[in-house]
Design an enzyme around this catalytic site. Structure first.
Site, PDB file in Angstrom:
ATOM      1  N   LYS A  87     -31.693 -24.759  52.095  1.00 45.41           N
ATOM      2  CA  LYS A  87     -32.658 -25.211  51.094  1.00 45.41           C
ATOM      3  C   LYS A  87     -31.906 -25.719  49.863  1.00 45.41           C
ATOM      4  O   LYS A  87     -31.081 -25.002  49.282  1.00 45.41           O
ATOM      5  CB  LYS A  87     -33.579 -24.034  50.736  1.00 45.41           C
TER       6      LYS A  87
HETATM    7  C1  E4P Z   1     -41.030 -22.108  48.498  1.00 40.88           C
HETATM    8  O1  E4P Z   1     -40.271 -22.738  49.151  1.00 40.88           O
HETATM    9  C2  E4P Z   1     -41.074 -22.131  47.027  1.00 40.88           C
HETATM   10  O2  E4P Z   1     -39.856 -21.704  46.517  1.00 40.88           O
HETATM   11  C3  E4P Z   1     -42.204 -21.283  46.554  1.00 40.88           C
HETATM   12  O3  E4P Z   1     -43.346 -21.596  47.335  1.00 40.88           O
HETATM   13  C4  E4P Z   1     -42.498 -21.369  45.091  1.00 40.88           C
HETATM   14  O4  E4P Z   1     -43.683 -20.664  44.830  1.00 40.88           O
HETATM   15  P1  E4P Z   1     -44.139 -20.227  43.354  1.00 40.88           P
HETATM   16  O5  E4P Z   1     -44.484 -21.452  42.578  1.00 40.88           O
HETATM   17  O6  E4P Z   1     -45.331 -19.346  43.587  1.00 40.88           O
HETATM   18  O7  E4P Z   1     -42.965 -19.493  42.757  1.00 40.88           O
END
Ligand code: E4P
Length: 217
Positions: A87
């Site tokens: 990622k």
């Molecule tokens: C996933 O890949 C993201 O990092 C995550 O969904 C972010 O979510 P949040 O905005 O609730 O922190």
């Protein structure tokens, strides 16, 4: 549509896995920190633990924001397990890293996508997934579903294979709306997935059936 769970909590991952509908897991540094995981060894071991629970794509985020650091970390993460997806944040060096990993056949998830242009660049660089953040856009009064629609249109226009992984899901309606638009994947906290189950008429109907079933014994 693929369902990923957005957490680093092993109990929640197991609970979602036991439902039989889980296709993968996404994590980020904030979710890892929430679980109290500290240090490289502990981080790598945690990803291995997740890979043992779920047979699907597991997004593991690099902590570096420069190209060399992302490549070094990403290669270490990818070597952990064949299901690891590296990622990578949506920054200039991130685009270079996406291309680097794409050329090597390593799966990637480009995170922190807030505009169609960012998604287009990530797809051009060969990202396996792009992660547009719904909840965080809604938080600042920007129509997050319009972003998903725009990315869907762009990817379909050019038959990009990059999958739209709708992230920052905050409620079950986010999931329903992403399904209507045609997001390829949602990554959601367990609570929003479980909320899809709920309907008061189901609860009432079941209570009646259970009561009437006793009359049949
Ligand atoms: C996933 O890949 C993201 O990092 C995550 O969904 C972010 O979510 P949040 O905005 O609730 O922190």
């Amino acid at each position: 549509m693929k369902f990923f769970i957005d957490t680093a909590n092993l109990d929640q991952i197991k609970e979602a896995q036991e439902l039989g509908i889980l296709d993968g897991v996404t994590t980020n540094p904030s979710l890892m920190a929430k679980e109290g995981i500290k240090g490289t060894e502990a981080i790598l071991q945690h990803y291995k633990n997740i890979c043992e629970i779920v047979d699907g794509d597991i997004s593991a985020e690099v902590l570096s924001v420069d190209f060399e650091g992302m490549v070094r970390e990403g290669e270490e993460l990818a070597a952990l397990h064949e299901n690891i997806v590296v990622k990578i944040p949506m920054v200039k060096d991130g685009i270079k890293a996406l291309k680097y990993f794409s050329d090597k056949g390593i799966k990637t998830n480009c995170t922190l996508i807030f505009s169609p242009g960012q998604a287009l660049l990530a797809a051009k660089a060969g990202a396996t997934y792009v992660s547009p953040f719904l909840g965080r856009l809604d938080d600042i009064s920007v129509d997050s579903l319009k972003l998903i629609e725009d990315i869907r249109l762009i990817f379909d226009n050019y038959m990009f294979e990059t999958e739209i992984l709708a992230a920052s899901i905050r409620n079950p309606m986010h999931i329903i709306n992403c399904a209507k638009i045609g997001a390829d994947v949602i990554t959601s906290p367990l609570a929003s997935i479980l909320a899809l189950l709920a309907h008061p008429l189901t609860d009432n109907g079941l209570a009646t059936f259970v009561a009437d079933a006793k009359k049949l014994a």
